[in-house]
Design a protein around this motif. Structure first.
Motif, PDB file in Angstrom:
ATOM      1  N   LEU A   1      11.660   1.768   5.837  1.00 30.61           N
ATOM      2  CA  LEU A   1      11.081   1.329   4.563  1.00 30.61           C
ATOM      3  C   LEU A   1      12.100   1.275   3.427  1.00 30.61           C
ATOM      4  CD1 LEU A   1       7.653   3.209   4.675  1.00 30.61           C
ATOM      5  CD2 LEU A   1       8.126   0.815   5.212  1.00 30.61           C
TER       6      LEU A   1
ATOM      7  N   GLU B   1      11.889  -1.916   1.364  1.00 31.76           N
ATOM      8  CA  GLU B   1      10.609  -1.953   0.642  1.00 31.76           C
ATOM      9  C   GLU B   1      10.610  -0.994  -0.536  1.00 31.76           C
ATOM     10  OE1 GLU B   1       6.813  -2.179   2.595  1.00 31.76           O
ATOM     11  OE2 GLU B   1       7.832  -2.595   4.496  1.00 31.76           O
TER      12      GLU B   1
ATOM     13  N   SER C   1      12.769  -2.590  -3.262  1.00 30.82           N
ATOM     14  CA  SER C   1      12.052  -3.709  -3.881  1.00 30.82           C
ATOM     15  C   SER C   1      10.944  -3.211  -4.804  1.00 30.82           C
ATOM     16  CB  SER C   1      11.463  -4.623  -2.812  1.00 30.82           C
ATOM     17  OG  SER C   1      12.492  -5.228  -2.068  1.00 30.82           O
ATOM     18  N   ALA C   2      10.254  -2.155  -4.386  1.00 29.85           N
ATOM     19  CA  ALA C   2       9.175  -1.600  -5.205  1.00 29.85           C
ATOM     20  C   ALA C   2       9.725  -1.023  -6.504  1.00 29.85           C
ATOM     21  CB  ALA C   2       8.411  -0.538  -4.426  1.00 29.85           C
TER      22      ALA C   2
ATOM     23  N   LEU D   1       3.576  -0.751  -0.619  1.00 28.92           N
ATOM     24  CA  LEU D   1       4.562  -1.100   0.396  1.00 28.92           C
ATOM     25  C   LEU D   1       3.832  -1.783   1.543  1.00 28.92           C
ATOM     26  CD1 LEU D   1       6.513   2.301   0.626  1.00 28.92           C
ATOM     27  CD2 LEU D   1       7.017   0.359  -0.856  1.00 28.92           C
ATOM     28  N   ALA D   2       4.456  -2.775   2.136  1.00 26.37           N
ATOM     29  CA  ALA D   2       3.817  -3.498   3.242  1.00 26.37           C
ATOM     30  C   ALA D   2       3.741  -2.640   4.504  1.00 26.37           C
ATOM     31  CB  ALA D   2       4.565  -4.795   3.529  1.00 26.37           C
TER      32      ALA D   2
END
Length: 137
Positions: free
Chosen positions: A5, A8, A11-12, A99-100
């Motif tokens: 992650l 992610e 990016s978050a 988060l995806a």
């Protein structure tokens, strides 16, 4: 859990910072993944180092991401840098970005270090946040 992650989480964090009106009012769009080449803005933010360790528990796989951010001011005095650092703290501390591939369990301020740059001109403030994530079950 692994470093799965990492992107992610980055990016978050970037999304939270660029969406924060207070921070954007202070630094504009000058939030970078790395220090900009050439002439630098008078006040900007860069994403910094990250360390990650496994942090699973009986509930499943997880990881602790220790993320650093740097506020850089090219002028003498800490006021502008501290305003930006405070805005970052407010924007991130306690946030729960989506988060995806998992979920943020906690996002907490860990520490800050304010320093003068060589020669006395300019200031930096290094902030660290601890982000606990769990993988989707």
């Amino acid at each position: 859990m692994s470093y799965a992650l990492g992107l992610e989480v980055q990016s978050a964090i970037f999304g939270l910072l660029t969406a924060d009106a207070t921070l954007v009012a202070l630094v504009g769009g000058d939030i970078f993944d790395a220090a900009p080449p050439g002439a630098v803005p008078p006040l900007y933010v860069t994403l910094g180092e990250e360390s990650v360790r496994a942090a699973g528990d009986s509930g499943g796989a997880g990881a602790l991401h220790r993320v650093s951010l740097r506020v850089v001011s090219v002028t003498a005095g800490f006021a502008a840098a501290k305003e930006a650092a405070a805005a970052i703290s407010v924007a991130l501390d306690g946030a729960r970005p989506t988060l995806a591939g998992g979920r943020v369990v906690s996002l907490r301020f860990a520490r800050a270090i304010a320093k003068r740059q060589r020669g006395g001109e300019g200031r930096t403030i290094d902030l660290r946040f601890d982000i606990r994530v769990d993988a989707d079950a």
